[in-house]
Design an enzyme around this catalytic site. Structure first.
Site, PDB file in Angstrom:
ATOM      1  N   ALA A  94       0.819  -1.214   0.000  1.00  0.00           N
ATOM      2  CA  ALA A  94       0.000   0.000   0.000  1.00  0.00           C
ATOM      3  C   ALA A  94       0.853   1.265   0.000  1.00  0.00           C
ATOM      4  O   ALA A  94       0.449   2.299   0.539  1.00  0.00           O
ATOM      5  CB  ALA A  94      -0.961  -0.002   1.193  1.00  0.00           C
ATOM      6  N   ARG A  95       2.024   1.183  -0.584  1.00  0.00           N
ATOM      7  CA  ARG A  95       2.943   2.316  -0.700  1.00  0.00           C
ATOM      8  C   ARG A  95       3.476   2.795   0.651  1.00  0.00           C
ATOM      9  O   ARG A  95       3.997   3.906   0.763  1.00  0.00           O
ATOM     10  CB  ARG A  95       2.291   3.489  -1.443  1.00  0.00           C
ATOM     11  CG  ARG A  95       1.947   3.197  -2.913  1.00  0.00           C
ATOM     12  CD  ARG A  95       3.208   2.777  -3.666  1.00  0.00           C
ATOM     13  NE  ARG A  95       3.015   2.639  -5.075  1.00  0.00           N
ATOM     14  CZ  ARG A  95       2.729   1.492  -5.702  1.00  0.00           C
ATOM     15  NH1 ARG A  95       2.574   0.381  -5.001  1.00  0.00           N
ATOM     16  NH2 ARG A  95       2.606   1.447  -7.005  1.00  0.00           N
TER      17      ARG A  95
END
Length: 207
Positions: free
Chosen positions: A185-186
C-alpha cells in the site's frame, strides 16, 4: 492505466539495520548478488553542470567501504567535466527483484594515479582497448569511425596498454545514504543515514 505493483518482499526496521551504513550496504549488495539481480553493481550517477542542468547515466561500482564508493571513467567525458565543475553528486541503486533502492549523496573526488593504475592493469585487454580508443561523449561521424579508432589501438598493442592520462577513477565520499524497502500500500520503509562528524545519525522518513 497500467496495473499498480504492490511491494511485499520485506521490511526495513531500525532494530534490524546496521548502525554502519557501509555495512548495511554490503549486506544488501551481497543479497542482490545472491538473488542474481542483473548487474547488481550498476548505479545511476547524477551530476550537474555549472549552469545547473543535471544529467544521469549508469556506471558500475568497482569498490566500496568507509572511504567511499569508487567508479572509473573517462575524465574528458561529460560527467568528468561536470564533476570538475561541481563535485557534488548522487548515486542511485535499484534492485527491483528485492524491491530495494539505495540513494547516496556526497562529494566526488579523483582517486590517486596509483589506484587508477592498479585497476586499469587488472582489466581485460579488450576493455583497455575500448577505453583507450573511445573519445567518450564526443561527437563521432559514425560507427565505422569508432571501429577504426579501436583497430588502431589494437594494432599498436599486443598485450598491455598503458593507462591513458584521460582515464581513471573517482570516489564519492557520502554524507547521506538512504535505504528504501518497498512496502504494501505504498507504505515503504526509508532509513536515512546522515554523517555527523565521525558518526552517523539514522532517521526514518515518511514514504
Amino acid at each position: 492505466m497500467a496495473e499498480r505493483y504492490d511491494y511485499t518482499k520485506g521490511q526495513l526496521l531500525e532494530s534490524e539495520a546496521n548502525v554502519d551504513p557501509f555495512q548495511q550496504f554490503s549486506v544488501w549488495l551481497e543479497e542482490a548478488t545472491q538473488a542474481q539481480v542483473i548487474e547488481p553493481t550498476a548505479m545511476c550517477l547524477s551530476t550537474v553542470a555549472d549552469n545547473g542542468k543535471p544529467s544521469s547515466r549508469i556506471v558500475l561500482l568497482r569498490s566500496h567501504g568507509p572511504e567511499g564508493f569508487t567508479f572509473f571513467t573517462n575524465y574528458e567525458s561529460r560527467k568528468g567535466h561536470e564533476i570538475k565543475e561541481c563535485p557534488l553528486g548522487c548515486l542511485n541503486f535499484w534492485w527491483g527483484a528485492l524491491e530495494r533502492q539505495i540513494r547516496i549523496e556526497g562529494v566526488i573526488e579523483q582517486i590517486s594515479e596509483a589506484e587508477s593504475d592498479d585497476y586499469w592493469y587488472s582489466r581485460p585487454f579488450e576493455s583497455q582497448v575500448a577505453s583507450a580508443a573511445s573519445p567518450q561523449s564526443q561527437t563521432i561521424e559514425d560507427r565505422e569511425s569508432l571501429n577504426i579508432l579501436v583497430k588502431q589501438v589494437r594494432d599498436n598493442h599486443t598485450d598491455q596498454i598503458p593507462r591513458p592520462p584521460h582515464w581513471g577513477g573517482y570516489r564519492m565520499q557520502p554524507d547521506m545514504i538512504e535505504f528504501w524497502q518497498g512496502g504494501p500500500a505504498r507504505l515503504h520503509d526509508r532509513l536515512r543515514y546522515q554523517r555527523l562528524d565521525n558518526s552517523w545519525q539514522i532517521d526514518r522518513l515518511a514514504p
